[in-house]
Design a protein around this motif. Sequence first.
Motif, PDB file in Angstrom:
ATOM      1  N   ILE A 283       1.219  -1.362   0.034  1.00 53.93           N
ATOM      2  CA  ILE A 283      -0.351   0.150   0.226  1.00 53.93           C
ATOM      3  C   ILE A 283       0.773   1.069  -0.337  1.00 53.93           C
ATOM      4  O   ILE A 283       1.903   1.834   0.817  1.00 53.93           O
ATOM      5  N   GLN A 284       0.679   1.904  -0.826  1.00 53.13           N
ATOM      6  CA  GLN A 284       2.007   2.993  -1.423  1.00 53.13           C
ATOM      7  C   GLN A 284       0.523   4.506  -1.862  1.00 53.13           C
ATOM      8  O   GLN A 284      -0.303   4.523  -2.394  1.00 53.13           O
ATOM      9  N   GLY A 285       0.144   5.874  -0.406  1.00 54.71           N
ATOM     10  CA  GLY A 285      -0.751   6.686  -0.689  1.00 54.71           C
ATOM     11  C   GLY A 285      -1.671   5.823  -0.965  1.00 54.71           C
ATOM     12  O   GLY A 285      -2.542   5.258  -0.224  1.00 54.71           O
ATOM     13  N   SER A 286      -2.305   6.097  -1.713  1.00 54.14           N
ATOM     14  CA  SER A 286      -3.775   5.533  -1.948  1.00 54.14           C
ATOM     15  C   SER A 286      -4.403   4.488  -2.165  1.00 54.14           C
ATOM     16  O   SER A 286      -4.992   4.190  -2.543  1.00 54.14           O
ATOM     17  N   GLY A 287      -3.195   3.816  -3.479  1.00 59.24           N
ATOM     18  CA  GLY A 287      -3.763   2.885  -4.374  1.00 59.24           C
ATOM     19  C   GLY A 287      -2.442   1.069  -3.564  1.00 59.24           C
ATOM     20  O   GLY A 287      -2.030   1.545  -2.687  1.00 59.24           O
ATOM     21  N   SER A 288      -2.545   0.643  -4.423  1.00 58.00           N
ATOM     22  CA  SER A 288      -2.347  -0.982  -3.826  1.00 58.00           C
ATOM     23  C   SER A 288      -1.824  -1.646  -4.606  1.00 58.00           C
ATOM     24  O   SER A 288      -2.484  -1.569  -5.815  1.00 58.00           O
TER      25      SER A 288
END
Length: 325
Positions: A283-288
């Motif tokens: 999970i990085q920021g709002s994305g995965s």
Amino acid sequence: MIKESVLAMLRKEPNYISGEKISAELGVSRTSVNNAIKALRTEGYRILSSTNKGYHLSGVPDSLTAAELSTFLPPERMERVLCLSCVDSTNTRLKNMALEGAPDGQVVLANEQSCGRGRFGRRFASPKDKGIYLSMLLCPKGLPSDIAEITAWTAVAVHRAIETVCGIKTGIKWINDLVVNGRKVGGILTELSVEGESGRIESVIIGIGLNVNEQEEDFLEEIQAIAASLSMESNRLYRRAELAAQLIRELDALRSAWPHEKERFLQLYRSNNITVGKEITVIQGSGSRLGTAVAVNDDFSLTVRYEDGSCETLRSGEVSIWALR
């Protein structure tokens, strides 16, 4: 200190010991001895008394007081250990102490936290009388990029302390979680202060939260499936003071070993890491993204291969890893 000294004498004597003898050996008044006995009883120590025999220690509480911790650590080490019944956060308290000139190796230990924190600002449940909430101040030489290595070294130190005292072999989930049978029993929060001119590390605060004697009902319902305690995994209770003392010893060993014993810590980290080879969600920021953990690198970063065949090197502070399968 009188209370701790009286407790030490009671521990050494398997039978009764007279108040007169305690008073003479410590060079204090009988009133001071009586007051110390009363204070110890208030803290949960079971002390029998007899008019003709004196005092006898028949039971000790599972407490994280200075009196209990001093059973396992020498007086010179206890001078840099602050034991609190409750605090908002041991990291926050130690951060303030560092600003006031606290020495390298200063420890803050609490029986309860009202605002315990994990990575990315997550709340870390810290109920009273159950876990260990401990922070230590380090003043290592290095750059901010070393923070991942310090966190990983700490995971090794916590792993070793648990195995030594509890006989439980924990796995290390990259980069900072201690896991038993797939459930988290502890975590590490590392925070650093950087010198403005040189850009080098001024100090590092290592915060450790361990679930020791919690039972399932002590955890919030939403985390019961992923959280556990050492007690739950072994069906026994542990003396938290003994484990806390061993944590301090292992962290002191880490301070002495940094940075010249990197290979030893890297080998221990890799041999106890449970992330490599597993399918993970990054999970990085709002994305995965879904991928597979390939290797822990020499700088303790993690190489991940994604479903499209691309690879990425992950470092502490950039990402969160979930859904270990």
